[in-house]
Design an enzyme around this catalytic site. Structure first.
Site, PDB file in Angstrom:
ATOM      1  N   SER A 143       0.877  -1.176   0.000  1.00  0.00           N
ATOM      2  CA  SER A 143       0.000   0.000   0.000  1.00  0.00           C
ATOM      3  C   SER A 143       0.913   1.225   0.000  1.00  0.00           C
ATOM      4  CB  SER A 143      -0.944  -0.020   1.199  1.00  0.00           C
ATOM      5  OG  SER A 143      -1.819   1.082   1.153  1.00  0.00           O
ATOM      6  N   TYR A 157      -4.296   7.858  -6.949  1.00  0.00           N
ATOM      7  CA  TYR A 157      -3.393   6.904  -6.293  1.00  0.00           C
ATOM      8  C   TYR A 157      -3.918   6.507  -4.906  1.00  0.00           C
ATOM      9  CZ  TYR A 157       1.132   5.183  -4.474  1.00  0.00           C
ATOM     10  OH  TYR A 157       2.145   4.443  -3.932  1.00  0.00           O
ATOM     11  N   LYS A 161      -4.772   2.773  -3.283  1.00  0.00           N
ATOM     12  CA  LYS A 161      -4.029   2.215  -2.143  1.00  0.00           C
ATOM     13  C   LYS A 161      -4.938   1.982  -0.934  1.00  0.00           C
ATOM     14  CE  LYS A 161       0.016   1.787  -4.076  1.00  0.00           C
ATOM     15  NZ  LYS A 161       0.670   0.479  -4.238  1.00  0.00           N
TER      16      LYS A 161
END
Ligand SMILES: NC(=O)c1ccc[n+]([C@@H]2O[C@H](COP(=O)([O-])OP(=O)(O)OC[C@H]3O[C@@H](n4cnc5c(N)ncnc54)[C@H](OP(=O)(O)O)[C@@H]3O)[C@@H](O)[C@H]2O)c1
Length: 271
Positions: A143, A157, A161
């Site tokens: 992550s 993004y 994650k």
């Protein structure tokens, strides 16, 4: 414990994946690295081979796109056939396109989710039957600090994650009952081609927010990953910032947001 095991590492041709692959090879592991660019794969394979401690160790480099389910499944099945079922799977393949939300097309959101989230999910699904059959295995998912808290400029993004984190937290207990261990890594900013690429499109506000964080080497993050595997840690948080953040992010989030807003306002004054 890690000696003679087989580790499959997606994104193993670069950055954190390659550094971790080299560390595992130096401990006697057989290694499979999977990514897209054949030249980068071949160069990484030679680097990994150069740190092997026995001529019997196998190093396999396979080209596949983790966002293409059939492509990544086929690579994983080839690795199983040519070496053995994996003892360790590390899903390090990932991409990041920071920018203002208005500048990010829907394509970027879809691609980021396809590579980071579905690219992780497909790999886990592909190794699960053999790990389940052997009642052992260790899955390590990558992550990010941006998977603990949303960060200005990281809308595409961070979402991907967070999704990885949700998957890991849900899966942990289920896999434990099957004898399979799971670790979730929150790397801090790490000096890799990805970070270099990110810096080209990071808004100045994002640069200011992340400026205070120390940049790690990929090898140092790789060492923390190996330590986490050996200790069977669910959360692998290299450095004190990530360790503290992982424990108190929800409690501290109002304060963190205040700090973010002040930093953004300061940067915008000078734009
Ligand atoms: N660097 C940081 O500051 C940082 C911080 C937090 C989290 N992370 C996470 O850590 C992981 C590794 O990042 P890194 O910094 O080491 O990145 P990197 O050096 O850019 O390496 C990324 C790797 O993923 C592969 N890859 C990208 N897209 C792929 C696809 N569709 N299919 C297969 N392979 C693909 C790349 O090879 P090809 O392009 O040839 O396919 C490369 O091997 C990522 O998940 C990243 O989000 C990094």
């Amino acid at each position: 414990m890690i000696k003679k095991q087989h580790s499959i590492i997606t994104g193993g041709s670069s950055g954190i994946g390659k550094a971790t692959a080299k560390l595992l090879a130096s401990l006697g592991n057989n290694i499979t690295i999977i990514s897209r660019d054949i030249n980068k794969l071949e160069a990484a394979k030679q680097e990994i081979k150069s740190v092997c401690i026995s001529p019997e160790q196998k190093v396999l480099a396979l080209a596949a796109d983790v966002s293409d389910r059939l492509s990544i499944e086929s690579a994983i099945f080839t690795a199983i056939e040519q070496i053995s079922p994996p003892d360790i799977l590390i899903t390090s393949a990932g991409i990041a396109h920071p920018d203002y939300f208005q500048n990010l097309s829907i394509d970027v959101f879809e691609q980021t989710m396809a590579v980071n989230y579905f690219g992780t999910l497909y790999c886990i699904k592909a190794v699960l039957p053999v790990m389940e059959k052997r009642k052992k295995g260790h899955i390590v998912m990558l992550s990010s600090g941006a998977g603990l808290m949303g960060i200005y400029g990281y809308s595409a993004y961070s979402s991907s994650k967070f999704a990885i984190r949700g998957l890991a937290e849900s899966l942990r207990g289920e896999l434990k009952l099957l004898g399979i261990n799971l670790s979730l890594v929150y790397p801090p900013d790490t000096d890799t081609p990805q970070l270099e690429q990110e810096n080209k499109t990071k808004p100045p506000e994002t640069k200011a927010i992340t400026a205070t964080a120390k940049t790690w080497t990929a090898e140092a993050v790789g060492q923390e990953i190996i330590k986490g595997i050996k200790r069977n840690s669910f959360m692998i948080t290299p450095g004190s910032e990530m360790s503290i953040l992982a424990k108190i992010h929800s409690l501290a989030f109002p304060l963190i947001n205040q700090y973010f807003d002040q930093t953004v306002a300061k940067v915008r004054k000078n734009l």
